[in-house]
Design a protein around this motif. Sequence first.
Motif, PDB file in Angstrom:
ATOM      1  N   LEU A   1       0.839  -1.192   0.000  1.00 28.47           N
ATOM      2  CA  LEU A   1       0.000   0.000   0.000  1.00 28.47           C
ATOM      3  C   LEU A   1       0.875   1.243   0.000  1.00 28.47           C
ATOM      4  N   ASP A   2       0.297   2.345  -0.488  1.00 28.73           N
ATOM      5  CA  ASP A   2       0.932   3.656  -0.347  1.00 28.73           C
ATOM      6  C   ASP A   2       0.398   4.259   0.946  1.00 28.73           C
ATOM      7  N   ALA A   3       1.169   4.152   2.001  1.00 25.77           N
ATOM      8  CA  ALA A   3       0.695   4.563   3.318  1.00 25.77           C
ATOM      9  C   ALA A   3       0.357   6.048   3.371  1.00 25.77           C
ATOM     10  N   ASP A   4       1.169   6.890   2.724  1.00 27.93           N
ATOM     11  CA  ASP A   4       0.934   8.337   2.784  1.00 27.93           C
ATOM     12  C   ASP A   4      -0.380   8.704   2.109  1.00 27.93           C
ATOM     13  N   ARG A   5      -0.620   8.139   0.934  1.00 25.70           N
ATOM     14  CA  ARG A   5      -1.852   8.464   0.220  1.00 25.70           C
ATOM     15  C   ARG A   5      -3.070   7.883   0.941  1.00 25.70           C
ATOM     16  N   LEU A   6      -2.926   6.696   1.486  1.00 19.58           N
ATOM     17  CA  LEU A   6      -4.023   6.095   2.223  1.00 19.58           C
ATOM     18  C   LEU A   6      -4.356   6.930   3.463  1.00 19.58           C
ATOM     19  N   ARG A   7      -3.312   7.389   4.158  1.00 23.34           N
ATOM     20  CA  ARG A   7      -3.532   8.240   5.328  1.00 23.34           C
ATOM     21  C   ARG A   7      -4.206   9.549   4.924  1.00 23.34           C
ATOM     22  N   GLN A   8      -3.806  10.103   3.760  1.00 21.00           N
ATOM     23  CA  GLN A   8      -4.405  11.350   3.283  1.00 21.00           C
ATOM     24  C   GLN A   8      -5.908  11.183   3.055  1.00 21.00           C
ATOM     25  N   VAL A   9      -6.326  10.052   2.468  1.00 19.80           N
ATOM     26  CA  VAL A   9      -7.752   9.810   2.239  1.00 19.80           C
ATOM     27  C   VAL A   9      -8.491   9.691   3.573  1.00 19.80           C
ATOM     28  N   LEU A  10      -7.923   8.927   4.501  1.00 18.70           N
ATOM     29  CA  LEU A  10      -8.584   8.732   5.796  1.00 18.70           C
ATOM     30  C   LEU A  10      -8.719  10.043   6.561  1.00 18.70           C
ATOM     31  N   ILE A  11      -7.674  10.856   6.546  1.00 15.98           N
ATOM     32  CA  ILE A  11      -7.734  12.135   7.260  1.00 15.98           C
ATOM     33  C   ILE A  11      -8.774  13.055   6.627  1.00 15.98           C
ATOM     34  N   ASN A  12      -8.852  13.058   5.307  1.00 15.66           N
ATOM     35  CA  ASN A  12      -9.873  13.869   4.635  1.00 15.66           C
ATOM     36  C   ASN A  12     -11.272  13.446   5.065  1.00 15.66           C
ATOM     37  N   LEU A  13     -11.522  12.134   5.073  1.00 16.75           N
ATOM     38  CA  LEU A  13     -12.846  11.646   5.446  1.00 16.75           C
ATOM     39  C   LEU A  13     -13.138  11.918   6.924  1.00 16.75           C
ATOM     40  N   LEU A  14     -12.142  11.743   7.790  1.00 16.46           N
ATOM     41  CA  LEU A  14     -12.336  12.034   9.215  1.00 16.46           C
ATOM     42  C   LEU A  14     -12.560  13.522   9.450  1.00 16.46           C
ATOM     43  N   ASN A  15     -11.830  14.361   8.733  1.00 11.99           N
ATOM     44  CA  ASN A  15     -12.026  15.813   8.857  1.00 11.99           C
ATOM     45  C   ASN A  15     -13.450  16.206   8.499  1.00 11.99           C
ATOM     46  N   ASN A  16     -13.966  15.651   7.399  1.00 16.06           N
ATOM     47  CA  ASN A  16     -15.340  15.960   7.005  1.00 16.06           C
ATOM     48  C   ASN A  16     -16.334  15.485   8.058  1.00 16.06           C
ATOM     49  N   ALA A  17     -16.070  14.293   8.600  1.00 14.52           N
ATOM     50  CA  ALA A  17     -16.977  13.775   9.628  1.00 14.52           C
ATOM     51  C   ALA A  17     -17.001  14.690  10.847  1.00 14.52           C
ATOM     52  N   VAL A  18     -15.832  15.196  11.248  1.00 13.98           N
ATOM     53  CA  VAL A  18     -15.776  16.097  12.405  1.00 13.98           C
ATOM     54  C   VAL A  18     -16.482  17.412  12.099  1.00 13.98           C
ATOM     55  N   ARG A  19     -16.272  17.943  10.908  1.00 13.95           N
ATOM     56  CA  ARG A  19     -16.844  19.248  10.558  1.00 13.95           C
ATOM     57  C   ARG A  19     -18.367  19.219  10.542  1.00 13.95           C
ATOM     58  N   PHE A  20     -18.947  18.108  10.094  1.00 17.25           N
ATOM     59  CA  PHE A  20     -20.391  18.077   9.882  1.00 17.25           C
ATOM     60  C   PHE A  20     -21.125  17.217  10.911  1.00 17.25           C
ATOM     61  N   THR A  21     -20.480  16.959  12.031  1.00 14.21           N
ATOM     62  CA  THR A  21     -21.130  16.240  13.129  1.00 14.21           C
ATOM     63  C   THR A  21     -21.063  17.110  14.381  1.00 14.21           C
ATOM     64  N   ASN A  22     -22.218  17.454  14.919  1.00 17.31           N
ATOM     65  CA  ASN A  22     -22.273  18.318  16.104  1.00 17.31           C
ATOM     66  C   ASN A  22     -22.475  17.534  17.394  1.00 17.31           C
ATOM     67  N   GLN A  23     -23.017  16.354  17.309  1.00 18.77           N
ATOM     68  CA  GLN A  23     -23.212  15.539  18.503  1.00 18.77           C
ATOM     69  C   GLN A  23     -23.258  14.071  18.094  1.00 18.77           C
ATOM     70  N   GLY A  24     -22.934  13.222  19.057  1.00 17.72           N
ATOM     71  CA  GLY A  24     -22.959  11.794  18.765  1.00 17.72           C
ATOM     72  C   GLY A  24     -21.567  11.213  18.701  1.00 17.72           C
ATOM     73  N   ARG A  25     -21.296  10.449  17.675  1.00 18.97           N
ATOM     74  CA  ARG A  25     -20.024   9.747  17.608  1.00 18.97           C
ATOM     75  C   ARG A  25     -19.541   9.617  16.173  1.00 18.97           C
ATOM     76  N   ILE A  26     -18.269   9.316  16.070  1.00 21.59           N
ATOM     77  CA  ILE A  26     -17.623   9.029  14.786  1.00 21.59           C
ATOM     78  C   ILE A  26     -16.934   7.687  14.929  1.00 21.59           C
ATOM     79  N   SER A  27     -17.143   6.826  13.965  1.00 14.69           N
ATOM     80  CA  SER A  27     -16.568   5.481  14.008  1.00 14.69           C
ATOM     81  C   SER A  27     -15.686   5.257  12.790  1.00 14.69           C
ATOM     82  N   ALA A  28     -14.522   4.678  13.031  1.00 17.53           N
ATOM     83  CA  ALA A  28     -13.615   4.280  11.948  1.00 17.53           C
ATOM     84  C   ALA A  28     -13.562   2.758  11.921  1.00 17.53           C
ATOM     85  N   ARG A  29     -13.803   2.168  10.761  1.00 16.32           N
ATOM     86  CA  ARG A  29     -13.858   0.711  10.659  1.00 16.32           C
ATOM     87  C   ARG A  29     -12.955   0.227   9.533  1.00 16.32           C
TER      88      ARG A  29
END
Length: 687
Positions: free
Chosen positions: A432-460
Amino acid sequence: MPHGLAQHEGKRQAALLQGLSVALLCGFFFSEQLTRTPLGVAAFWPSNALLAAGLVALTPRLRLTLVAVFVIFHIASNLLARDGVVESLLYTAIDTLEALAVWWACVRLWGRAPRVRTMRALVILPAVTTPIAATSALLCASTLSLFFGEPFLRTWVDWFLRGALGLAVVLPAALVLIDAQHRRAYRIPLREQGVLLFAVAAVTLLCAHPRSGAPPFLIFPVALFAAYRLGARGATMASMIVALITLPIAMSGASPRFNAILGLTAQIRTIQVFIAVLFYTCMAASLALTQQDRLRRLLQRRELLTRAARARALAATQAKTEFLATMSHEIRTPLNSVLGFAQLLAKRDDLSPDARRQVNMIDSAGAALLAVLDDVLDFSRVESGQIELQLQPTSAADLVRHTVAIMAPEVRAKGLDLDLDIVDPTQGHHALDADRLRQVLINLLNNAVRFTNQGRISARLTIEPGVAADRLRFEIVDTGVGIGLEKQALLFQRASADIALGRMPAGAGLGLAICRALVAAMGGKIGVDSAPERGSCFWFELSARRVEPAASPPPAPAREAAVGRVLVVDDHPINLEIAATLMSMAGYEVDQAESGSQAIARARKTAYDLILMDMHMPEMDGLQATQAIRALPPPFGTAPIIAMSADALPSQVERCYAAGMVDHIPKPVQREALYAKVDRWRRKPAG
């Protein structure tokens, strides 16, 4: 219609009327005087076809003129052939009605003058005219049989063949000769045209002459060659030449090669069939060649258009690259000052807590702006296909854990719960390309944090073992605002994700578009499952083969004391001060130069352990200065030179290496990255 075009069209119509009138006169003479059968019926009758061609091609006023010419010539030719006045009027009326019927059928079917440019048109035209010729022959045979005692069947056959042959051959021939496209398609010199048509006439005369033993089929190759060289017009003229030569000779009973042994009638029938077969064979060949030539020219034109479009696309890409390079440089230069001084202020011990908080906010805002700029450059690389994957043995489970750990403070600062769920039966490493994979995950996690005001975020992470490769599925699930089905298609388009989510963009709006491109580059697919007010699940899947883990690198040696002399070159006073201060704080002796010429002068006198070189400077840029320093004798010309520039595109970095630099540090300069590269490249002092 403009006056000039109207005048040109008027001249063309007048010339066409004159040509058709002359052709009618010659046709009547040829048919009545040279091809009449014992029953008084011409074996070949082109006049009706010429009138029908004129009716579909001429203006209404000129049509009336042509009909008048036709009637006058027709009656005159019949009288000269010793037909009675009643018969002359009858023949003229029937032929006129036949031509009008053909004109009406063409108008109903095509709406204009039919164009014989394809095999379909060549087939349809005789299919339309033949029933009309049969009906006309039936009317004439019935009248002659009823009032003049002529044999009905034989009269009908003679009239039908006379009319059908004329319409089936002469009508498409006349339309081809009228059509300007056929005239332009084959621009053959007149001399070659004359030679080819003379060859057709000579071979036809040879085959039709009573004393010649040449078989008639020799006419075919010569006529086909004329069609090949001259196109449909050549096929038409060759067929007309054959008809004009063979029919009069046959009518005289002198040609034994066309079934003369069976009598004159059989000979005429044979020649009629021969002319029809020859005409349609040559026309079919010429139309096929013309279509092939048309397709070839169309392909050439499309190739030229494709090349032009490609050139425009390359020019647009180049312009976009230059624009991005300029904007990146112009943004990074002041941003270097903002972040640089924020870092310097943060190192001071005399700041109050409130001032330190404000400095940290400046640093965070600058880092956010830098992230936006990096997103824009990343998207540019993705669009231009410059993303190259660096596959290495990677534990996907560890990568997800580390990425979640990076995002954990931000998630918890917003009061959200963070879950991690990993199903990994392989417990192994994948390519795997670890840097690119990490970049995708961070982008998705950032969006989840930005658009979630309450509750939880799960990474699977779920890994399903396979034969050749394993299937890796990554999911980021949140309890945020959710997205309607109609808006989900916009999510992975540039600058559309935040709009689809109903929020103002906090970044460049390129995160999900970059994720899609990176996942596609890794051979995977990405998607989302969401519903308004019920949260979202962003997922992507990859296939990766299992590999052995890489050997653990040796422990990094302890950092040596920072000693040595460094030259910092930059024409911007603020950037020069920041770089010099950072190097002084690390323990280096620092000299400064504000231009490339100053840098060369200092390097000529001092053997520096390292040179930090800006790229854009007046009079002499960093590339030229580097090349000049490399030309100095040792030890002055061997100092490692690191580019420290706001030029961050891959092509710009490559230019640094080509000029003789050993590394590149993008602005705004991050202190730890600067120290790491300086420690790597600085020349150890002697002694």
